[in-house]
Write a protein that holds these residues in place. Structure first.
Motif, PDB file in Angstrom:
ATOM      1  N   SER A  29      38.542  62.740  34.565  1.00  0.00           N
ATOM      2  CA  SER A  29      37.125  62.951  34.270  1.00  0.00           C
ATOM      3  C   SER A  29      36.995  63.570  32.891  1.00  0.00           C
ATOM      4  N   CYS A  30      35.780  63.674  32.425  1.00  0.00           N
ATOM      5  CA  CYS A  30      35.551  64.299  31.122  1.00  0.00           C
ATOM      6  C   CYS A  30      34.179  64.968  31.128  1.00  0.00           C
ATOM      7  N   ILE A  31      33.864  65.540  29.991  1.00  0.00           N
ATOM      8  CA  ILE A  31      32.589  66.246  29.845  1.00  0.00           C
ATOM      9  C   ILE A  31      31.416  65.391  30.301  1.00  0.00           C
ATOM     10  N   ARG A  32      31.509  64.095  30.000  1.00  0.00           N
ATOM     11  CA  ARG A  32      30.368  63.218  30.257  1.00  0.00           C
ATOM     12  C   ARG A  32      30.209  62.836  31.727  1.00  0.00           C
ATOM     13  N   CYS A  33      31.327  62.749  32.443  1.00  0.00           N
ATOM     14  CA  CYS A  33      31.217  62.161  33.784  1.00  0.00           C
ATOM     15  C   CYS A  33      31.761  63.024  34.926  1.00  0.00           C
ATOM     16  N   GLY A  34      32.467  64.090  34.618  1.00  0.00           N
ATOM     17  CA  GLY A  34      33.169  64.815  35.675  1.00  0.00           C
ATOM     18  C   GLY A  34      32.394  65.984  36.245  1.00  0.00           C
TER      19      GLY A  34
ATOM     20  N   MET B 170      33.198  57.382  37.003  1.00  0.00           N
ATOM     21  CA  MET B 170      33.858  57.451  35.694  1.00  0.00           C
ATOM     22  C   MET B 170      33.008  56.823  34.602  1.00  0.00           C
ATOM     23  N   CYS B 171      32.983  57.477  33.442  1.00  0.00           N
ATOM     24  CA  CYS B 171      32.323  56.894  32.283  1.00  0.00           C
ATOM     25  C   CYS B 171      33.243  55.833  31.678  1.00  0.00           C
ATOM     26  N   GLU B 172      32.750  55.133  30.671  1.00  0.00           N
ATOM     27  CA  GLU B 172      33.536  54.043  30.084  1.00  0.00           C
ATOM     28  C   GLU B 172      34.865  54.548  29.523  1.00  0.00           C
ATOM     29  N   ALA B 173      34.813  55.675  28.823  1.00  0.00           N
ATOM     30  CA  ALA B 173      36.031  56.207  28.196  1.00  0.00           C
ATOM     31  C   ALA B 173      37.076  56.557  29.259  1.00  0.00           C
ATOM     32  N   CYS B 174      36.642  57.222  30.312  1.00  0.00           N
ATOM     33  CA  CYS B 174      37.574  57.600  31.372  1.00  0.00           C
ATOM     34  C   CYS B 174      38.122  56.363  32.065  1.00  0.00           C
ATOM     35  N   LYS B 175      37.240  55.385  32.284  1.00  0.00           N
ATOM     36  CA  LYS B 175      37.653  54.157  32.959  1.00  0.00           C
ATOM     37  C   LYS B 175      38.736  53.451  32.153  1.00  0.00           C
TER      38      LYS B 175
HETATM   39 ZN    ZN Z   1      34.679  60.513  31.452  1.00  0.00          ZN
END
Ligand code: ZN
Ligand code: FE
Length: 759
Positions: free
Chosen positions: A183-188, A161-166
């Motif tokens: 998840s999101c565009i950056r981490c999923g 997970m990225c910071e935002a998702c976390k």
């Molecule tokens: Zn994310």
């Protein structure tokens, strides 16, 4: 008085489907609301809660918990006990308790929710992101490797997970609080597009390519949650014809994905029940009465259409790109192969020219799931294929069924395992006759054993000695993995009836009516029109239809014209061809050999399967020559029928119903020029009358008033709509399958129930 005197502490244990459905955030939210302290945690058995607060607030909290639980959750057991005060400072979500023993229910996959659809248009880090989900929606069973349901035990473990998702994951006030696949565009997970000429990783470009390909009439393999689908423009005749060729699926209608209910209405009438089925979070394919079709090629003369609404963000984004055009949506597998799960296999489809592009992603499908298929009849939900959205939801049965492994039938296979009072049916696996499918079957059994901490003490199989599942049962017994395993075999139609009894908690004598295609009988013949008096242990066959001649053995099941020839001969003697050939436009040559072989008793078999009689009538009405799929004859007859009061006589002698009188009636009508639709209506009435008459006779002789209807032929809506209300009006309590298919996909449940009684 000290404050603690006014407080009480309670320990709550909740079992059911309470993991992966937003249950803990829901608990946390309401605990805060009622100013309670304590904790909540997932355990293998479900959810454990400890609360401290005023007795009144505790009461309110428990009430809310029971009344307003999240929509995909199911509370099956609720225990509470008083406990000592610990004076917790606040309310916390604790780490899972990884105990052994009991196993909680795993949530089926849940269709994307409205709010996530909004998020993909408003949240910058999820803009058009096809894997968006939250605690209320998204993949569940399809990504689970092990229990309890935590991210590190799912295929999301590969994505950090990225910071935002976390932040969202940890924020109790966020809809993604403890949403394991967040998840999101950056981490999923990411999609990748591969066509013969290009590869693409950029999502906006991929979407454009995908839309362009569909508009150009190309076929694309896309990976959704439970495996791959093949899609193409539902209005493009040529594309669909190519798809039919690839899948060797010449007749059977394809399912179509529509963008919304309004666009379905252009092609089908919708009842309230059907609309609800289509929109439910389970998102099955719903078989509807068609008023027109996007393409003739789609349903090849069938009057039904299988419709499905989008269930992942990907599907919604696709619909948006192609201006809500309907697309053919069918599981990606070639004939004789199981549903494709691995990217490599999908890329092979591209190499072999079965599709023009593959859209795959880098998240592993842990449990392969076909799309489920349902229909409604008489406002009942009838499940035809049970997989995504339903599995692994258990059927709660009477008594303990722990340790029983029921292997199912070889066609439309599912198996079933017993955990305490839960019968957990596997997803639809397919026809075990095919090597690859059989491998998938064996692997899936192993998977369930590990996932549900299941060790078989008893293995149940069909009576058919040559079923692959029966052979598997024999081998499993001699295997050290299954020491001292009990083995039980169960008659096919008894299992059909018991599947309904299991669903409805019946444990007594009933009248069982199994109208079916094929099932091995105790006399070595093929059965399938059984009237029985039975309980969960024993059955007595009271009546059935007379045996139809299968000229050419089981080959005649796929080539029912062989049966028609012999019957025409039985009715008309040597002159049969003068009657039959003008009707069917057959050449004489084709049949002489069949008849000769029949007369010399070479390679013959007998079946009283009701499906065969439907097939023969479909042949006589020129609707069918060879059956492309099981149930084609009954479905085609159902399609063309018009309602009428008339019927053909069904004569009974010595416990058997003679089909010859019915077929003579059909022949006479054909020769008299009666329209096929009317003949079909009369034929349906004949079967319904026979069932009603026999049930009345059995009820009169035994005093039993509970009637069970099961077997694949009851998928026929005309028949069920005819028989069910008629029997109810006469005062019988009638039960049908509601949670599992009435076709062979429900057999394993019946087997399990019978075995639990026998051991
Ligand atoms: Zn994310
Ligand atoms: Fe069956």
């Amino acid at each position: 008085m000290k404050i603690s005197d006014q407080y009480c502490a309670k320990h709550l244990y909740i079992a059911g489907r309470v993991q992966g459905v937003g249950f803990r955030p829901f608990i946390h939210h309401h605990a805060k609301h009622y100013e309670l302290s304590g904790w909540v945690r997932n355990s293998i058995a479900g959810v454990e809660i400890c609360i401290e607060g005023t007795p009144e607030n505790c009461r309110h909290f428990i009430h809310t918990l029971k009344e307003n639980a999240p929509k995909a959750s199911v509370v099956s057991q609720f225990h509470q006990k008083d406990t000592d005060l610990n004076h917790y400072k606040d309310f916390q979500i604790l780490h899972s308790n990884n105990g052994e023993g009991e196993v909680t229910n795993i949530s089926p996959d849940i269709a994307v929710c409205e709010r996530c659809l909004l998020d993909i248009k408003t949240q910058e880090h999820r803009y058009d992101y096809p894997f968006t989900n939250c605690t209320h929606c998204g993949p569940r069973f399809s990504i689970i490797r092990d229990l309890p349901y935590d991210r590190k035990k799912t295929s999301m473990v590969d994505f950090t997970m990225c910071e935002a998702c976390k932040r969202e994951y940890k924020d109790i006030n966020d809809r993604r609080f403890h949403a394991q696949p967040v998840s999101c565009i950056r981490c999923g997970p990411q999609y990748k597009w591969v066509s013969k000429t290009s590869q693409e990783m950029k999502w906006d470009k991929i979407l454009k390519e995908l839309a362009g390909f569909i508009k150009q009439g190309k076929i694309i393999a896309i990976k959704s949650t439970g495996g791959f689908q093949l899609i193409c423009d539902a209005e493009n005749q040529e594309a669909i014809m190519r798809l039919r060729n690839s899948k060797q699926r010449h007749v059977k209608p394809f399912a179509v994905m529509f963008s919304n209910i309004q666009s379905i209405r252009k092609f089908a009438r919708l009842s309230l029940v059907e609309t609800q089925l289509l929109q439910s979070w389970r998102r099955p394919v719903v078989v509807l009465q068609a008023i027109s079709s996007p393409s003739q090629e789609l349903n090849r003369g069938f009057s039904t259409i299988g419709a499905i609404l989008p269930y992942t963000p990907l599907h919604y984004l696709l619909m948006e790109q192609i201006s809500n055009r309907p697309v053919v949506f069918t599981s990606a597998n070639l004939k004789g192969n199981p549903l494709i799960r691995d990217n490599q296999k999908a890329l092979e489809l591209l190499e072999q020219d079965h599709c023009d592009a593959v859209l795959y992603h880098n998240r592993q499908v842990e449990n392969t799931l076909d799309d489920s298929i349902v229909q409604s009849a008489n406002d009942h939900r009838i499940i035809i294929r049970r997989a995504r959205g339903y599995v692994p939801e258990p059927v709660y049965v009477r008594g303990n069924v722990e340790g029983i492994l029921a292997l199912g039938a070889d066609m439309k296979n599912t198996f079933c395992i017993g955990k305490d009072q839960r019968a957990i049916l596997s997803q639809y696996i397919g026809d075990l006759d095919h090597y690859e499918v059989f491998q998938r079957y064996k692997n899936t059994i192993e998977k369930y054993k590990a996932l549900f901490r299941f060790q078989p003490k008893c293995i149940v199989s069909d009576l058919h000695p040559q079923y692959h599942s029966s052979i598997y049962a024999r081998q499993a017994g001699s295997n050290e993995n299954h020491p001292s395993c009990k083995k039980i075999s169960v008659q096919h139609h008894h299992a059909h009836i018991a599947s309904v009894m299991a669903e409805h908690g019946l444990d007594e004598q009933v009248i069982g009516v199994a109208m079916d295609g094929t099932g091995y009988g105790e006399d070595g013949n093929i059965w399938g029109s059984e009237f029985m008096i039975c309980d969960l242990q024993h059955f007595e066959r009271m009546a059935h239809m007379d045996y139809l001649p299968l000229a050419g053995g089981e080959k005649a099941i796929r080539e029912p014209w062989r049966i028609a020839i012999v019957i025409a001969y039985e009715i008309f003697g040597e002159n049969y061809h003068e009657i039959l050939f003008p009707v069917l436009n057959y050449t004489k040559q084709k049949h002489i050999q069949v008849l000769k072989a029949w007369q010399q008793k070479i390679n013959i078999a007998y079946s009283c399967g009701m499906g065969r009689l439907f097939d023969v009538v479909a042949v006589l009405l020129n609707l069918l020559e060879n059956a492309d799929f099981e149930g084609e004859g009954p479905l085609k007859l159902e399609n063309i029928h018009i309602s009428t009061k008339a019927s053909y006589p069904f004569c009974k002698s010595a416990g058997t119903y003679d089909y010859l009188t019915v077929l003579k009636g059909v022949f006479n009508d054909i020769l008299a020029g009666v329209p096929a639709s009317e003949i079909s209506g009369k034929f349906h009435n004949s079967i319904a009358n026979m069932i009603i008459q026999e049930v009345q006779t059995l009820a009169k002789n035994t005093g039993i008033s509970k009637v069970i209807l099961s077997g694949g032929v009851f998928q026929n809506r005309v028949l069920i709509n005819n028989v069910l209300p008629a029997l109810q009006t006469k005062g019988y309590q009638v039960y049908i399958n509601e949670q599992v298919p009435c076709n062979d996909g429900g057999i394993s449940l019946g087997q399990l129930m019978i075995a639990s009684k026998k051991i």
